[in-house]
Design a protein around this motif. Structure first.
Motif, PDB file in Angstrom:
ATOM      1  N   GLU A  93      22.776 122.612  61.851  1.00  0.00           N
ATOM      2  CA  GLU A  93      23.487 122.108  63.025  1.00  0.00           C
ATOM      3  C   GLU A  93      24.413 123.172  63.590  1.00  0.00           C
ATOM      4  N   ILE A  94      25.073 123.904  62.688  1.00  0.00           N
ATOM      5  CA  ILE A  94      25.966 124.975  63.131  1.00  0.00           C
ATOM      6  C   ILE A  94      25.190 126.048  63.875  1.00  0.00           C
ATOM      7  N   LEU A  95      24.056 126.467  63.326  1.00  0.00           N
ATOM      8  CA  LEU A  95      23.264 127.522  63.955  1.00  0.00           C
ATOM      9  C   LEU A  95      22.721 127.084  65.313  1.00  0.00           C
ATOM     10  N   LYS A  96      22.363 125.822  65.439  1.00  0.00           N
ATOM     11  CA  LYS A  96      21.852 125.312  66.715  1.00  0.00           C
ATOM     12  C   LYS A  96      22.899 125.390  67.820  1.00  0.00           C
ATOM     13  N   SER A  97      24.166 125.267  67.439  1.00  0.00           N
ATOM     14  CA  SER A  97      25.234 125.287  68.447  1.00  0.00           C
ATOM     15  C   SER A  97      25.584 126.706  68.902  1.00  0.00           C
ATOM     16  N   LYS A  98      25.034 127.709  68.232  1.00  0.00           N
ATOM     17  CA  LYS A  98      25.176 129.121  68.592  1.00  0.00           C
ATOM     18  C   LYS A  98      26.641 129.578  68.712  1.00  0.00           C
ATOM     19  N   PRO A  99      27.418 129.417  67.645  1.00  0.00           N
ATOM     20  CA  PRO A  99      28.799 129.911  67.679  1.00  0.00           C
ATOM     21  C   PRO A  99      28.840 131.420  67.514  1.00  0.00           C
ATOM     22  N   ASP A 100      29.931 132.050  67.905  1.00  0.00           N
ATOM     23  CA  ASP A 100      30.106 133.474  67.597  1.00  0.00           C
ATOM     24  C   ASP A 100      31.303 133.707  66.671  1.00  0.00           C
ATOM     25  N   LEU A 101      32.080 132.634  66.391  1.00  0.00           N
ATOM     26  CA  LEU A 101      33.195 132.750  65.447  1.00  0.00           C
ATOM     27  C   LEU A 101      33.449 131.396  64.793  1.00  0.00           C
ATOM     28  N   ILE A 102      33.565 131.405  63.463  1.00  0.00           N
ATOM     29  CA  ILE A 102      33.890 130.191  62.705  1.00  0.00           C
ATOM     30  C   ILE A 102      35.192 130.445  61.963  1.00  0.00           C
ATOM     31  N   ILE A 103      36.155 129.527  62.116  1.00  0.00           N
ATOM     32  CA  ILE A 103      37.485 129.659  61.510  1.00  0.00           C
ATOM     33  C   ILE A 103      37.637 128.591  60.438  1.00  0.00           C
ATOM     34  N   GLY A 104      37.998 129.001  59.228  1.00  0.00           N
ATOM     35  CA  GLY A 104      38.165 128.018  58.157  1.00  0.00           C
ATOM     36  C   GLY A 104      38.670 128.662  56.890  1.00  0.00           C
ATOM     37  N   GLY A 105      38.365 128.044  55.776  1.00  0.00           N
ATOM     38  CA  GLY A 105      38.793 128.572  54.486  1.00  0.00           C
ATOM     39  C   GLY A 105      37.855 128.117  53.391  1.00  0.00           C
ATOM     40  N   TRP A 106      37.946 128.753  52.234  1.00  0.00           N
ATOM     41  CA  TRP A 106      37.140 128.331  51.100  1.00  0.00           C
ATOM     42  C   TRP A 106      37.565 126.929  50.675  1.00  0.00           C
ATOM     43  N   ASN A 107      36.570 126.058  50.542  1.00  0.00           N
ATOM     44  CA  ASN A 107      36.741 124.657  50.123  1.00  0.00           C
ATOM     45  C   ASN A 107      37.268 123.759  51.225  1.00  0.00           C
ATOM     46  N   TYR A 108      37.532 124.302  52.393  1.00  0.00           N
ATOM     47  CA  TYR A 108      37.651 123.433  53.556  1.00  0.00           C
ATOM     48  C   TYR A 108      36.827 124.060  54.672  1.00  0.00           C
ATOM     49  N   GLY A 109      35.538 123.763  54.573  1.00  0.00           N
ATOM     50  CA  GLY A 109      34.561 124.267  55.537  1.00  0.00           C
ATOM     51  C   GLY A 109      33.572 125.210  54.909  1.00  0.00           C
ATOM     52  N   PHE A 110      34.075 126.313  54.324  1.00  0.00           N
ATOM     53  CA  PHE A 110      33.205 127.284  53.664  1.00  0.00           C
ATOM     54  C   PHE A 110      33.077 126.949  52.180  1.00  0.00           C
ATOM     55  N   TYR A 111      31.860 127.112  51.648  1.00  0.00           N
ATOM     56  CA  TYR A 111      31.614 126.807  50.242  1.00  0.00           C
ATOM     57  C   TYR A 111      30.763 127.900  49.611  1.00  0.00           C
ATOM     58  N   ARG A 112      31.214 128.365  48.470  1.00  0.00           N
ATOM     59  CA  ARG A 112      30.508 129.431  47.761  1.00  0.00           C
ATOM     60  C   ARG A 112      29.140 128.959  47.288  1.00  0.00           C
ATOM     61  N   GLY A 113      28.190 129.909  47.277  1.00  0.00           N
ATOM     62  CA  GLY A 113      26.846 129.609  46.793  1.00  0.00           C
ATOM     63  C   GLY A 113      26.039 128.732  47.719  1.00  0.00           C
ATOM     64  N   THR A 114      26.486 128.606  48.970  1.00  0.00           N
ATOM     65  CA  THR A 114      25.765 127.788  49.944  1.00  0.00           C
ATOM     66  C   THR A 114      25.459 128.627  51.181  1.00  0.00           C
ATOM     67  N   ASP A 115      24.728 128.017  52.113  1.00  0.00           N
ATOM     68  CA  ASP A 115      24.461 128.711  53.376  1.00  0.00           C
ATOM     69  C   ASP A 115      25.563 128.448  54.397  1.00  0.00           C
ATOM     70  N   ILE A 116      26.658 127.809  53.954  1.00  0.00           N
ATOM     71  CA  ILE A 116      27.835 127.652  54.811  1.00  0.00           C
ATOM     72  C   ILE A 116      28.932 128.535  54.223  1.00  0.00           C
ATOM     73  N   SER A 117      28.794 129.816  54.473  1.00  0.00           N
ATOM     74  CA  SER A 117      29.725 130.819  53.946  1.00  0.00           C
ATOM     75  C   SER A 117      29.772 131.991  54.928  1.00  0.00           C
ATOM     76  N   PRO A 118      30.864 132.758  54.912  1.00  0.00           N
ATOM     77  CA  PRO A 118      30.957 133.896  55.828  1.00  0.00           C
ATOM     78  C   PRO A 118      29.786 134.864  55.695  1.00  0.00           C
ATOM     79  N   GLY A 119      29.344 135.126  54.466  1.00  0.00           N
ATOM     80  CA  GLY A 119      28.229 136.049  54.263  1.00  0.00           C
ATOM     81  C   GLY A 119      26.937 135.542  54.874  1.00  0.00           C
ATOM     82  N   ALA A 120      26.681 134.254  54.674  1.00  0.00           N
ATOM     83  CA  ALA A 120      25.452 133.668  55.223  1.00  0.00           C
ATOM     84  C   ALA A 120      25.460 133.702  56.744  1.00  0.00           C
ATOM     85  N   PHE A 121      26.614 133.397  57.345  1.00  0.00           N
ATOM     86  CA  PHE A 121      26.694 133.395  58.804  1.00  0.00           C
ATOM     87  C   PHE A 121      26.645 134.810  59.372  1.00  0.00           C
ATOM     88  N   SER A 122      27.218 135.767  58.642  1.00  0.00           N
ATOM     89  CA  SER A 122      27.185 137.157  59.102  1.00  0.00           C
ATOM     90  C   SER A 122      25.756 137.653  59.244  1.00  0.00           C
TER      91      SER A 122
END
Length: 323
Positions: A93-122
């Motif tokens: 859903e995030i990729l479909k919306s075509k963002p260019d910047l995501i603001i958040g933190g680990w464990n509130y939005g970003f989660y390690r070992g998932t595809d919802i992480s800064p590395g995955a989005f980069s």
């Protein structure tokens, strides 16, 4: 000469297209010159975006269960954001919306070992910004303070071409901070404070790398778990009791949550002999004030007045609750 000038111009243009910003003490090369399609994770990230006047650029705001919990002065701006979700979402859903910047933190939005992480989005060409309070999870042991929030505001201002707005916010908050701290008077031994976020078998509390730890210290009190090398962590009820908090700060997630937590703490046998429970010393604060963000200076103002005020009966702590 013309060739050299052209080469220099192309090189300058290339460098300008990929500015570097520091996040958790690491330079992050931005993949976008100016960010115009933003996603915020949690209410603190959303309020930072609104403070910078970015409401027209926020395409999704996740983790905001009730818009009434957003600061009143942002209510009009909030109407311009069409997609506000109480839950988090899938990467698709995030990729479909075509963002260019995501603001958040680990464990509130970003989660390690998932595809919802800064590395995955980069890897998909999307920039991310981790709020400074979350940097402890990046092995960055820089102390988290109210000034860390100013760093977040300044960097987000740079990422979105809101430099002037960011500096204006920081100047205003620095002036308020100076006014608050000029009024603080030492009361001798700091009041012992326990922060209760949640947890039944084990309490979840603010550690030494939370902005709340710094706010408590600057108010003249002491977080009993300031030695924890984490921003938020599970602890043991017996350890809480042994440290004998004089004040318990309860984090309220809304809908009477804070009052219910307070009642549960008053009934808990392990805490019955603590000074806070015996003297009914509780402060209830909104969740959005407990985490780093635009409210941090305001919370210091409240705590400095309520925790270390001078009640007529001579008690060291006031009994009013903060909402």
């Amino acid at each position: 000469m013309f060739v050299l000038a052209l080469t220099f111009a192309l090189l300058s243009s290339s460098l300008k297209a990929a500015p570097e910003y520091y996040n958790c003490q690491r330079p992050i090369p931005s993949q976008h010159q100016s960010h115009s399609r933003l996603i915020s994770f949690d209410i603190n990230s959303l309020e930072l975006a609104l403070a910078l006047g970015l409401e027209e650029r926020v395409i999704y705001a996740y983790g905001v269960e009730d818009t009434d919990r957003v600061l009143p002065n942002y209510k009009e701006a909030l109407k311009q954001i069409k997609n506000i979700k109480g839950h988090y979402t899938s990467s698709s859903e995030i990729l479909k919306s075509k963002p260019d910047l995501i603001i958040g933190g680990w464990n509130y939005g970003f989660y390690r070992g998932t595809d919802i992480s800064p590395g995955a989005f980069s890897s998909k060409g999307i920039d991310s910004y981790l709020l400074s309070e979350s940097c402890i999870h990046e092995d960055d042991y820089t102390p988290v303070t109210i000034e860390s929030v100013f760093h977040d505001i300044r960097t987000l201002g740079s990422l979105t071409d809101r430099h002037k707005e960011a500096e204006a916010i920081i100047t205003q908050q620095e002036q308020r901070l100076e006014a608050i701290e000029s009024q603080l008077v030492s009361s001798g031994t700091p009041a012992r404070v326990f922060v209760y976020d949640s947890g039944i078998s084990q309490p979840f509390t603010a550690g030494g790398y939370s902005v709340l730890n710094n706010i408590i210290a600057r108010s003249g009190a002491q977080n009993i778990f300031s030695n924890l090398n984490s921003n938020w962590s599970m602890v043991d009820w017996q350890e809480v009791a042994s440290l004998d908090p004089e004040l318990i700060i309860v984090v309220d997630y809304g809908y009477g949550d804070g009052e219910q937590k307070k009642a549960n703490l008053q009934k808990r046998s392990q805490l019955s002999k603590t000074s806070a429970v015996k003297n009914n010393n509780f402060l209830i604060i909104p969740y959005a004030s407990a985490i780093s963000g635009i409210r941090s200076v305001g919370l210091l103002d409240l705590l400095s007045q309520r925790i270390l005020c001078k009640p007529s009966q001579g008690e060291r702590l006031c009994l009013e609750e903060v909402y």
